[in-house]
Design a protein around this motif. Sequence first.
Motif, mmCIF file in Angstrom:
data_model
loop_
_atom_site.group_PDB
_atom_site.id
_atom_site.type_symbol
_atom_site.label_atom_id
_atom_site.label_comp_id
_atom_site.label_asym_id
_atom_site.label_seq_id
_atom_site.Cartn_x
_atom_site.Cartn_y
_atom_site.Cartn_z
ATOM 1 N N THR A 190 31.383 -26.576 4.879
ATOM 2 C CA THR A 190 30.458 -27.231 3.952
ATOM 3 C C THR A 190 31.137 -27.535 2.626
ATOM 4 O O THR A 190 30.923 -28.600 2.039
ATOM 5 C CB THR A 190 29.234 -26.338 3.721
ATOM 6 N N ASP A 196 30.476 -28.682 -1.998
ATOM 7 C CA ASP A 196 29.401 -27.778 -2.406
ATOM 8 C C ASP A 196 30.003 -26.488 -2.949
ATOM 9 O O ASP A 196 30.533 -25.660 -2.201
ATOM 10 C CB ASP A 196 28.504 -27.487 -1.204
ATOM 11 N N ALA A 198 28.607 -23.898 -4.198
ATOM 12 C CA ALA A 198 27.917 -22.682 -3.770
ATOM 13 C C ALA A 198 28.531 -22.146 -2.481
ATOM 14 O O ALA A 198 28.718 -20.931 -2.324
ATOM 15 C CB ALA A 198 26.427 -22.959 -3.581
ATOM 16 N N SER A 199 28.859 -23.022 -1.539
ATOM 17 C CA SER A 199 29.511 -22.584 -0.301
ATOM 18 C C SER A 199 30.897 -22.013 -0.591
ATOM 19 O O SER A 199 31.335 -21.054 0.062
ATOM 20 C CB SER A 199 29.617 -23.756 0.674
ATOM 21 N N ALA A 267 20.391 -23.126 -10.441
ATOM 22 C CA ALA A 267 20.212 -23.739 -9.125
ATOM 23 C C ALA A 267 21.390 -23.418 -8.208
ATOM 24 O O ALA A 267 21.205 -23.172 -7.009
ATOM 25 C CB ALA A 267 20.052 -25.251 -9.279
ATOM 26 N N ARG A 268 22.600 -23.396 -8.766
ATOM 27 C CA ARG A 268 23.764 -23.091 -7.924
ATOM 28 C C ARG A 268 23.749 -21.630 -7.478
ATOM 29 O O ARG A 268 24.059 -21.323 -6.316
ATOM 30 C CB ARG A 268 25.051 -23.399 -8.681
ATOM 31 N N ALA A 271 21.385 -21.269 -4.757
ATOM 32 C CA ALA A 271 21.966 -21.797 -3.518
ATOM 33 C C ALA A 271 22.917 -20.791 -2.880
ATOM 34 O O ALA A 271 22.974 -20.664 -1.644
ATOM 35 C CB ALA A 271 22.682 -23.114 -3.804
ATOM 36 N N LEU A 274 20.793 -18.303 -1.088
ATOM 37 C CA LEU A 274 20.250 -18.871 0.144
ATOM 38 C C LEU A 274 21.286 -18.851 1.261
ATOM 39 O O LEU A 274 20.965 -18.508 2.410
ATOM 40 C CB LEU A 274 19.777 -20.302 -0.108
ATOM 41 N N ARG A 275 22.524 -19.204 0.942
ATOM 42 C CA ARG A 275 23.563 -19.199 1.973
ATOM 43 C C ARG A 275 23.904 -17.779 2.405
ATOM 44 O O ARG A 275 24.165 -17.534 3.594
ATOM 45 C CB ARG A 275 24.797 -19.919 1.451
ATOM 46 N N ARG A 322 14.721 -15.970 2.783
ATOM 47 C CA ARG A 322 15.339 -17.263 2.508
ATOM 48 C C ARG A 322 14.283 -18.359 2.357
ATOM 49 O O ARG A 322 14.382 -19.210 1.463
ATOM 50 C CB ARG A 322 16.312 -17.615 3.638
ATOM 51 N N ALA A 326 13.714 -20.491 -1.048
ATOM 52 C CA ALA A 326 13.920 -21.940 -0.991
ATOM 53 C C ALA A 326 12.661 -22.696 -1.403
ATOM 54 O O ALA A 326 12.749 -23.770 -2.013
ATOM 55 C CB ALA A 326 14.348 -22.351 0.414
#
Length: 559
Positions: A190, A196, A198-199, A267-268, A271, A274-275, A322, A326
Amino acid sequence: MTDPDTLDAPEQERSPFGGVTVRELVRDVVAAFALLVALPLPWDHAHRGSDRLEIVLATVLAVLAIAAPYLRRGGVGPSSWDVLTSRRTVTLACVPYAVVAVVYLVLDALAPADAAGGVGAGLAVGLAGAALAAAPRWAHAPAVVAGVVALGTLATPVAALVQGAPWAVWVVGLLNALVVLGVLWFTVGTYLRSGDLASGYVLLALGGAVALELVLFAGGNVDPWFESVHEQRLGLLLLPVVAGVAARRIVDDAAATVDEPDDARAARWVAVALRALGLVALVAAFVALVALVLIVFDGVSVGRVLRLVVGALMVAVAVAARRSLARDPRAGHTTAVGATCIVVVLGLVIVVARAGLGTQSNVEELLVAFGLPAIALAVLLVPPSVRALVASAPETTEPEPARTPERAAPEPATSTVDAAAQTAAPSGAAQPGAAASAPATDTGAQPAAAPAVSRPAARPMDATQQMEPVRVAQAPDSTQVLPPVQAAPAQTAPVQAPGWTAAQAMDPSTPLADLARISAEAPHLRSYVAANPSTYPALLDWLGALGDPAVDAALRSRR
């Protein structure tokens, strides 16, 4: 490179760390630590790193190359050593270490199934340190290393089939390949596809968590951790290597975002959480499925049933956390933190059932019990931007655009004309910044434009109708021409002072001119006006040009 003249500089100016950024210093310290710690750890089933001369020599060369720039900046050695201070020299010095590690990986793949081989913690941690120190600048290096790891993990079920291994071995190898491919896809894949960040953060944190597990638990004399093409699994131990290769690029990208606003940072970090929770669900599913396979093919045991049940519970809790985070990061923050703590407790059940924190556990169990939950908790609780987001009070005036259209369906145009005709006086009064009413047509009456718009926004609903002139009041002595349908006396109703409410903005019977005034005088009610079925097209176009996310969502809900 250090200037030779610095040898004659005062002592305080010849610091070993002069001109070194914090991220470069941290990178070199972590790389040297990983290389040295890897020496006493097992490289394969037969040897530890300190048992093999080629491994010791490659380690010494890499560590000296990392230390040379700092020694030269501190004034150690002649000026001819300046060539040793370049990053290119460090990269070249780490190549022999990488060659030795690749040779051991190839020998494991080519060795017979019953031969002593395998990939131990020493190889994984040491190779990750060499990759971190080398900091390759080739843009495709992370993709190539991740591809090699993916091919190795796919080779495990193939090797089991070729060697005629039991079905349980083949199925476990296939599940291991799927989970490793999933981790690589959702982290480095990703990040490389879409940039991205965050990934990328998750990849670095995941690689660090696995490396820490290897240093603490994988080198015991009793049942140390090994991976091999011939032992059902390969890939999880090599995640630190992938992270080490991609670390320089990720850190450089992160440095470019230091000036971004707090809401973007929050926000990052959300994220990243979430991942991490998604990977918790993935790895926990792997733990549960492996236990199920062993139960089916090898019989029932308390430990296997426990891992199956607890793994399934961890999947459910992680998915619920999650989804809550989200859907609304502010409202779902507490739920996500609490659910992550529950995951840690469930993971402890598996670890304790495995006879305590020791080599009886394996990398995926410790990862889902501690590593991944720690990543999620860290980004949800530590960053100031996330804490500010959670502490901020929700805006009570913000509408819910997805629900407002359900309050009333769009009315026919004739009813809009009637409503406008009954309340002509407010729209005809000249107010500074207020919009004048547009001529009425067969399909309805429209104000010319919203108050804040300098260009005329009125357009006919029916091209066959004749538009009458409209003039917007600009001064106290300005006049305004009204269409015949709205020519009611001005004394029929007083001009309403500012102080609009959401009920007025959503009410289909609100005069069209008042809707224009609400849009200009009450920006927090614009999304309600956008969702009002009676709002005329010209005002809708003006609202859509503002770029307000809430207004845009309300406009989309009308379709």
